[in-house]
Design a protein around this motif. Structure first.
Motif, PDB file in Angstrom:
ATOM      1  N   SER A 196       6.204  43.492  40.740  1.00  0.00           N
ATOM      2  CA  SER A 196       4.770  43.704  40.495  1.00  0.00           C
ATOM      3  C   SER A 196       4.539  44.790  39.460  1.00  0.00           C
ATOM      4  O   SER A 196       3.641  44.685  38.620  1.00  0.00           O
ATOM      5  N   HIS A 200       2.787  44.324  35.833  1.00  0.00           N
ATOM      6  CA  HIS A 200       1.644  45.169  35.484  1.00  0.00           C
ATOM      7  C   HIS A 200       1.874  45.879  34.156  1.00  0.00           C
ATOM      8  O   HIS A 200       1.010  45.851  33.260  1.00  0.00           O
ATOM      9  N   LYS A 206      -0.881  40.934  37.240  1.00  0.00           N
ATOM     10  CA  LYS A 206      -2.122  41.551  37.677  1.00  0.00           C
ATOM     11  C   LYS A 206      -2.155  43.028  37.298  1.00  0.00           C
ATOM     12  O   LYS A 206      -1.174  43.749  37.460  1.00  0.00           O
ATOM     13  N   LEU A 208      -2.805  46.664  38.063  1.00  0.00           N
ATOM     14  CA  LEU A 208      -2.808  47.407  39.316  1.00  0.00           C
ATOM     15  C   LEU A 208      -3.366  48.813  39.081  1.00  0.00           C
ATOM     16  O   LEU A 208      -2.988  49.479  38.112  1.00  0.00           O
ATOM     17  N   LEU A 230      -0.116  48.739  48.478  1.00  0.00           N
ATOM     18  CA  LEU A 230      -0.710  49.665  47.519  1.00  0.00           C
ATOM     19  C   LEU A 230      -1.808  50.443  48.239  1.00  0.00           C
ATOM     20  O   LEU A 230      -2.838  49.870  48.600  1.00  0.00           O
ATOM     21  N   ASP A 254      -1.458  44.043  47.237  1.00  0.00           N
ATOM     22  CA  ASP A 254      -2.239  44.464  46.070  1.00  0.00           C
ATOM     23  C   ASP A 254      -3.553  43.690  46.004  1.00  0.00           C
ATOM     24  O   ASP A 254      -4.157  43.572  44.948  1.00  0.00           O
ATOM     25  N   SER A 259      -9.571  51.363  43.800  1.00  0.00           N
ATOM     26  CA  SER A 259      -9.314  51.130  42.378  1.00  0.00           C
ATOM     27  C   SER A 259      -9.637  52.316  41.485  1.00  0.00           C
ATOM     28  O   SER A 259      -9.254  52.325  40.313  1.00  0.00           O
TER      29      SER A 259
END
Length: 403
Positions: A196, A200, A206, A208, A230, A254, A259
């Motif tokens: 991941s 990223h 995606k 992150l 996360l 995730d 955020s």
């Protein structure tokens, strides 16, 4: 080095010159939009952050496509105070993965990136001429996020140790010395955070929301992988515990995460996303005491219907509107950059502003200039195909009207 073209829309092309919306008599002179093109039409430059320099110009940190690595190379551009192009630097492709924060310490500007072969984190410095150079190798892997500490003279770096499978938070001097450090388990078994993280960092997966910082004294925080998911984690940087005790706001994988975050002294402002939906929470209390556990799903908030699914959010406490103002910046489904202004104390919405038309635009970062304008760096696409750096300057008068 390529020659830079400054564009207004996709119709006017002039080399090393300026075209901006302030030529429109209906627009205040303090406001402009600049779009920067290259003579190599197939080049790809993506901005990450912007800071003002001592001469009132601006530095833009960006990424560029390089053949030698799946990660972005490092690109630095300098403009004058009116957004006119001054210089650019394609940093050698031995340096990749610029972390998307420019950290200003006094009049010095720093950022982190990664060695292309060893994956070691590098502390870099940009001088007043807009040239980046290495300060030190840090012996850390996969740099993810950075911030300025409360002493205004050291930095926090969030990184990932692929060998030990641990999230690492380090306090680092401007000379590259590691002053303090803590590391945290990310999980075991089949859980693969590295895939991941690579997706990223390379832009192939995606986005992150990795971030880190200092609350007060020895209390620090990070938003990264911790025990399979996360999550937002608070901890004591100077604790002597073998296993650090943490305050935890737990996410889910995730898919449901915090955020962005700003610490307000007596509370927090945050944003979060969950399965595509986005929420702004400009005033919330989080229990960050050791061993405290909560869930991001239990935090109510204002659902932001117009934002892209799981949107990138840049949140800062800015000296605007005759005081401190929370500014949430993000991207809309319709291809505009959205700015939302909240009172830092009450959390009341003061107003909003949308930037961009005709071409699609996405947000990179923003900074408050010396004249109290807001200068926003972003990406737009020429002919719908070629990503290009753009800068909006929103004057103090326009901001006052918006709020």
């Amino acid at each position: 080095m390529n020659r830079i073209t400054v564009l207004l829309g996709a119709l006017i092309i002039l080399f090393i010159t300026s075209c901006d919306i302030k030529k429109n008599k209906d627009v205040k002179p303090e406001t402009f939009l600049k779009i920067y093109d290259h003579s190599d039409i197939t080049s790809e430059y993506i901005p990450y952050d912007i800071q003002q320099t001592a001469d009132e110009g601006f530095l833009i940190l960006g990424g560029r496509k390089v053949a030698e690595s799946p990660f972005k190379g490092v690109y630095v551009m300098k403009t004058d105070k009116d957004g006119n192009f001054v210089s650019e630097q394609n940093v050698p492709s031995d340096y990749v993965n610029p972390v998307n924060q420019l950290v200003k310490v006094g009049n010095q500007v720093f950022f982190f990136c990664m060695d292309r072969l060893s994956l070691e984190a590098k502390l870099m410095k940009i001088d007043e001429a807009g040239l980046a150079s290495e300060v030190a190798g840090l012996g850390l892997l996969y740099p993810l996020s950075a911030s300025l500490n409360g002493d205004n003279n050291s930095l926090t770096l969030l990184s990932y140790n692929r060998e030990d499978k641990r999230t690492v938070v380090s306090r680092i001097s401007t000379s590259g010395a590691i002053l303090n450090q803590k590391s945290f388990d990310i999980g075991f078994g089949d859980f693969d955070a590295e895939q991941s993280i690579i997706e990223h960092l390379s832009g192939q997966g995606k986005h992150l929301p990795f971030f880190c910082g200092q609350l007060n004294n020895n209390t620090y925080y990070f938003n990264a992988f911790y025990r399979y998911t996360l999550s937002l984690v608070f901890f004591d940087m100077l604790s002597t515990d073998r296993t650090p005790r943490v305050g935890l706001v737990q996410g889910y994988q995730d898919e449901r995460v915090i955020s962005s975050l700003v610490f307000k002294g007596n509370g927090f402002a945050i944003s979060r996303f969950a399965y595509g939906d986005n929420f702004f929470i400009p005033n919330v209390t989080l229990n960050y005491a050791p061993n405290a556990v909560s869930s991001s799903s239990d935090i109510p908030g204002n659902k932001m219907f117009e934002l892209k699914p799981d949107a990138n959010v840049v949140l800062k406490n800015c000296a605007l509107n005759n005081g401190n103002t929370l500014v949430y910046g993000s991207d809309t489904k319709s291809g505009q950059i959205a700015l939302y202004f909240y009172d830092v104390n009450s959390g009341m919405l003061l107003g909003n502003k949308y930037l961009g038309s005709m071409n699609p635009y996405t947000l990179a970062g923003y900074t408050v200039a010396n004249d109290k304008s807001l200068v926003v760096a972003g990406t737009t696409w020429i002919a719908g195909r070629f990503p290009r750096i753009c800068i909006f300057k929103v004057s103090k008068e326009e901001l006052d009207e918006a709020m």
